[in-house]
Design a protein around this motif. Structure first.
Motif, PDB file in Angstrom:
ATOM      1  N   SER A  86      35.842  32.921  37.644  1.00 34.95           N
ATOM      2  CA  SER A  86      36.893  32.825  38.663  1.00 34.95           C
ATOM      3  C   SER A  86      38.087  33.708  38.314  1.00 34.95           C
ATOM      4  O   SER A  86      38.654  34.373  39.185  1.00 34.95           O
ATOM      5  CB  SER A  86      37.363  31.378  38.816  1.00 34.95           C
ATOM      6  OG  SER A  86      36.312  30.582  39.291  1.00 34.95           O
ATOM      7  N   ARG A  89      37.150  37.398  38.756  1.00 30.11           N
ATOM      8  CA  ARG A  89      37.131  37.754  40.193  1.00 30.11           C
ATOM      9  C   ARG A  89      38.559  37.870  40.728  1.00 30.11           C
ATOM     10  O   ARG A  89      38.876  38.785  41.491  1.00 30.11           O
ATOM     11  CB  ARG A  89      36.327  36.710  40.986  1.00 30.11           C
ATOM     12  CG  ARG A  89      34.821  36.842  40.821  1.00 30.11           C
ATOM     13  CD  ARG A  89      34.040  35.943  41.776  1.00 30.11           C
ATOM     14  NE  ARG A  89      34.077  34.543  41.399  1.00 30.11           N
ATOM     15  CZ  ARG A  89      33.244  33.973  40.517  1.00 30.11           C
ATOM     16  NH1 ARG A  89      32.317  34.679  39.905  1.00 30.11           N
ATOM     17  NH2 ARG A  89      33.336  32.690  40.235  1.00 30.11           N
ATOM     18  N   ALA A  90      39.412  36.955  40.307  1.00 29.39           N
ATOM     19  CA  ALA A  90      40.809  37.009  40.761  1.00 29.39           C
ATOM     20  C   ALA A  90      41.477  38.305  40.295  1.00 29.39           C
ATOM     21  O   ALA A  90      42.213  38.948  41.057  1.00 29.39           O
ATOM     22  CB  ALA A  90      41.575  35.787  40.256  1.00 29.39           C
ATOM     23  N   ARG A  93      40.110  41.191  42.406  1.00 33.14           N
ATOM     24  CA  ARG A  93      40.620  41.145  43.790  1.00 33.14           C
ATOM     25  C   ARG A  93      42.107  41.496  43.844  1.00 33.14           C
ATOM     26  O   ARG A  93      42.571  42.109  44.805  1.00 33.14           O
ATOM     27  CB  ARG A  93      40.377  39.752  44.370  1.00 33.14           C
ATOM     28  CG  ARG A  93      38.916  39.458  44.669  1.00 33.14           C
ATOM     29  CD  ARG A  93      38.698  37.991  44.991  1.00 33.14           C
ATOM     30  NE  ARG A  93      37.295  37.714  45.267  1.00 33.14           N
ATOM     31  CZ  ARG A  93      36.700  36.539  45.040  1.00 33.14           C
ATOM     32  NH1 ARG A  93      37.392  35.524  44.540  1.00 33.14           N
ATOM     33  NH2 ARG A  93      35.419  36.374  45.321  1.00 33.14           N
ATOM     34  N   MET A  94      42.846  41.091  42.826  1.00 34.52           N
ATOM     35  CA  MET A  94      44.279  41.396  42.776  1.00 34.52           C
ATOM     36  C   MET A  94      44.481  42.911  42.658  1.00 34.52           C
ATOM     37  O   MET A  94      45.285  43.508  43.394  1.00 34.52           O
ATOM     38  CB  MET A  94      44.906  40.668  41.594  1.00 34.52           C
ATOM     39  CG  MET A  94      46.368  40.949  41.388  1.00 34.52           C
ATOM     40  SD  MET A  94      47.146  39.786  40.208  1.00 34.52           S
ATOM     41  CE  MET A  94      46.247  40.116  38.693  1.00 34.52           C
ATOM     42  N   ARG A  97      43.571  44.564  46.032  1.00 37.44           N
ATOM     43  CA  ARG A  97      44.553  44.402  47.108  1.00 37.44           C
ATOM     44  C   ARG A  97      45.824  45.192  46.844  1.00 37.44           C
ATOM     45  O   ARG A  97      46.431  45.726  47.777  1.00 37.44           O
ATOM     46  CB  ARG A  97      44.881  42.923  47.337  1.00 37.44           C
ATOM     47  CG  ARG A  97      43.753  42.207  48.061  1.00 37.44           C
ATOM     48  CD  ARG A  97      44.107  40.769  48.298  1.00 37.44           C
ATOM     49  NE  ARG A  97      45.191  40.639  49.240  1.00 37.44           N
ATOM     50  CZ  ARG A  97      45.031  40.582  50.566  1.00 37.44           C
ATOM     51  NH1 ARG A  97      43.845  40.675  51.107  1.00 37.44           N
ATOM     52  NH2 ARG A  97      46.072  40.426  51.353  1.00 37.44           N
TER      53      ARG A  97
ATOM     54  N   VAL B  66      46.215  36.133  49.204  1.00 32.26           N
ATOM     55  CA  VAL B  66      44.827  35.805  49.528  1.00 32.26           C
ATOM     56  C   VAL B  66      43.998  35.612  48.266  1.00 32.26           C
ATOM     57  O   VAL B  66      43.080  34.776  48.229  1.00 32.26           O
ATOM     58  CB  VAL B  66      44.247  36.922  50.428  1.00 32.26           C
ATOM     59  CG1 VAL B  66      42.747  36.858  50.490  1.00 32.26           C
ATOM     60  CG2 VAL B  66      44.845  36.815  51.827  1.00 32.26           C
ATOM     61  N   VAL B  67      44.328  36.341  47.212  1.00 30.26           N
ATOM     62  CA  VAL B  67      43.594  36.214  45.949  1.00 30.26           C
ATOM     63  C   VAL B  67      43.854  34.843  45.322  1.00 30.26           C
ATOM     64  O   VAL B  67      42.942  34.206  44.792  1.00 30.26           O
ATOM     65  CB  VAL B  67      43.990  37.358  44.993  1.00 30.26           C
ATOM     66  CG1 VAL B  67      43.292  37.195  43.648  1.00 30.26           C
ATOM     67  CG2 VAL B  67      43.664  38.715  45.617  1.00 30.26           C
ATOM     68  N   GLU B  70      41.672  32.451  47.207  1.00 29.20           N
ATOM     69  CA  GLU B  70      40.255  32.573  46.804  1.00 29.20           C
ATOM     70  C   GLU B  70      40.039  31.852  45.460  1.00 29.20           C
ATOM     71  O   GLU B  70      39.048  31.147  45.268  1.00 29.20           O
ATOM     72  CB  GLU B  70      39.858  34.049  46.647  1.00 29.20           C
ATOM     73  CG  GLU B  70      39.710  34.810  47.956  1.00 29.20           C
ATOM     74  CD  GLU B  70      38.277  34.804  48.499  1.00 29.20           C
ATOM     75  OE1 GLU B  70      37.401  34.115  47.929  1.00 29.20           O
ATOM     76  OE2 GLU B  70      38.050  35.483  49.517  1.00 29.20           O
ATOM     77  N   TYR B  71      40.977  32.038  44.551  1.00 22.80           N
ATOM     78  CA  TYR B  71      40.866  31.409  43.221  1.00 22.80           C
ATOM     79  C   TYR B  71      40.920  29.885  43.349  1.00 22.80           C
ATOM     80  O   TYR B  71      40.097  29.167  42.775  1.00 22.80           O
ATOM     81  CB  TYR B  71      42.000  31.926  42.326  1.00 22.80           C
ATOM     82  CG  TYR B  71      41.989  31.352  40.932  1.00 22.80           C
ATOM     83  CD1 TYR B  71      41.060  31.758  39.993  1.00 22.80           C
ATOM     84  CD2 TYR B  71      42.928  30.387  40.552  1.00 22.80           C
ATOM     85  CE1 TYR B  71      41.046  31.227  38.706  1.00 22.80           C
ATOM     86  CE2 TYR B  71      42.930  29.857  39.269  1.00 22.80           C
ATOM     87  CZ  TYR B  71      41.988  30.281  38.351  1.00 22.80           C
ATOM     88  OH  TYR B  71      41.980  29.748  37.081  1.00 22.80           O
ATOM     89  N   GLU B  74      37.773  28.402  44.675  1.00 20.41           N
ATOM     90  CA  GLU B  74      36.699  28.307  43.681  1.00 20.41           C
ATOM     91  C   GLU B  74      36.875  27.062  42.806  1.00 20.41           C
ATOM     92  O   GLU B  74      35.904  26.410  42.440  1.00 20.41           O
ATOM     93  CB  GLU B  74      36.643  29.567  42.810  1.00 20.41           C
ATOM     94  CG  GLU B  74      36.163  30.786  43.592  1.00 20.41           C
ATOM     95  CD  GLU B  74      35.764  31.952  42.684  1.00 20.41           C
ATOM     96  OE1 GLU B  74      35.623  31.758  41.462  1.00 20.41           O
ATOM     97  OE2 GLU B  74      35.586  33.063  43.215  1.00 20.41           O
TER      98      GLU B  74
END
Lengths: 216, 216
Positions: A86, A89-90, A93-94, A97, B66-67, B70-71, B74
Motif C-alpha cells: 500500500s 503504491r501510494a 501514485r503521488m 500525480r 486522491v492518493v 486510495e491508500y 486499501e
C-alpha cells in the motif's frame, strides 16, 4: 481483451508500460489524425474520444491511460510499476500525480493550443492565447521534477514506476513539437537519458512517428 | 497516522471521504491563508506545499488528495468508495479522472488565477488572462459530467464513488467563489442536490468556512 491504440504520447505510454511488464495484448489501431476517434463507433466506447482504451471481453471499456495501467497492474502484479504494498503504491501514485498535474497537463495543453492547434481547433475548445503561460507552468512542474530527482535514479528512488513513463512520454513528445526543456535541469536531463535508453522507449514508438514528425 | 488538514476543497474532500467510510483520524490543522503550508516545517513533508497530506507513524508522508484516498481505501476496504473488484476500481478511477482532468483542474485554476488571485499571486505562477478560457473549459467538463450522469444516480451508476466527492467539493467551492454552473445541466444539478443532502457534505466543511466565505 484488446487495446484500442493509436499514434500519440498517451497510447505510447501504455505500450511502454506493457513492454516493461512483458504483457502482450492485441492492438486495434485507429487513425486519430483522420479523426476516427471522433466518430460514433469509437465515442460510444469512450465519450471523451481519447485514446487509448481497453475493451474487455464482455464489451466493457476502460478508458484513461493511467486507469488502464492500474487495471493491468492488478491483473499482472509483477514486475510492479506501481507497487507491491500500500505504501509503495501510494508513493508511486503521488509521484505520478505531481508530474501529471504540475507538468504534463500544462505541457499537453500547450501543445494542443499551440503546435497542435490545426489538429485540435475544431475538436476541442482551444486557448491559443494561453500557450506561453501554459508552457511556463509546465516548466515550473519540470523544475519540481528536477528537485524530486536529486540523488535518485527514478521518481521513486530506485524503483521504475508509472510516473517515470508518463513524464518521459510527455517530455519526449512535447520536445519533438518544439518545447525546450531548460538546460539547467541537470537531474531531469540525466533521468531522461536513463529512461530514453531503455529498450521499451524505442519499441513503444508508433511505426509512423517519424513520418508524422512527433515522438508518440 | 494523522491527517495534516486545512481549510480548502481538497482537504474537505478527504474529510468527506473519511466520513463516508466511517474512518476516524487525528487531524492536525495548518493555516493555509496565513501561508503556513509554504513554511519549511511543512514543505519538508510535502514539497508541493499543498494540503492535505497524511503522515504515517514512521514519519513518511503521503500527499495528493486522491492518493491519500486510495491508500485509506486499501486499509479500510468497506464501504468501498473506489471498488471491490478490479473492474469496479477501474470504473471509479475512470469517472474520477474524467472529472478531474476535464472539469476540476480547469475550475480550480480559474479560481486561483481569478477570484483567488490575491492569495495565490505571490505563491505560484498565475495566468489571470486565461481565467475566462479556463472557466469555459471547466464548463465543457461539467457538460460531459451532465451527459455521463444521464439516467444515473452517481457517476458510477448506483455506486457513490470517489469521483462524486471530488466533483462535488470542486463545484461547491467554485460556486461559492462566483463560478456559475449552467442551468441547463439538469442531470448535474439533480446529482449535486443528491450529494449535497448527504450528512457528510455539511459535516466535512471547515468550522471557519462561513467566516472565509468559501465552501471548503
Amino acid at each position: 481483451m484488446k487495446l484500442i491504440n493509436s499514434f500519440g504520447p498517451n497510447p505510447r505510454m501504455v505500450r511502454m508500460f506493457l513492454l516493461e511488464k512483458n504483457i502482450t495484448l492485441p492492438l486495434v489501431n485507429i487513425d486519430i489524425l483522420a479523426g476516427e476517434n471522433r466518430q460514433s463507433a469509437y465515442t460510444q466506447k469512450n465519450p471523451t474520444s481519447q485514446t487509448p482504451s481497453l475493451e474487455l471481453d464482455d464489451g466493457r471499456v476502460i478508458a484513461e491511460t493511467v486507469v488502464i495501467c492500474e487495471y493491468l497492474e492488478e491483473l499482472h502484479p509483477t514486475p510492479a510499476l506501481i507497487g507491491t504494498t500500500s505504501v509503495e503504491r501510494a508513493e508511486a501514485r503521488m509521484a505520478l500525480r505531481r508530474m501529471e498535474l504540475n507538468a504534463c497537463e500544462y505541457l499537453y495543453n500547450g501543445f494542443r493550443f499551440g503546435a497542435g492547434l490545426e489538429l485540435f481547433k475544431d475538436r476541442i475548445r482551444c486557448l491559443p492565447d494561453a500557450v506561453e503561460g501554459l508552457h511556463a507552468k509546465g516548466a515550473d512542474g519540470l523544475k519540481l521534477a528536477d528537485t524530486l530527482l536529486k540523488g535518485q535514479t527514478f521518481l521513486c528512488g530506485n524503483r521504475l514506476t508509472i510516473g517515470d513513463l508518463v513524464l518521459y512520454c510527455c517530455i519526449d513528445f512535447c520536445a519533438s513539437a518544439g518545447f525546450k526543456v531548460a538546460p539547467e535541469l541537470t537531474n531531469l536531463h540525466a533521468w531522461f537519458e536513463r529512461i530514453n535508453s531503455r529498450p521499451s522507449a524505442t519499441a513503444s514508438l508508433s511505426s509512423n512517428w517519424s513520418e508524422i514528425g512527433l515522438r508518440g
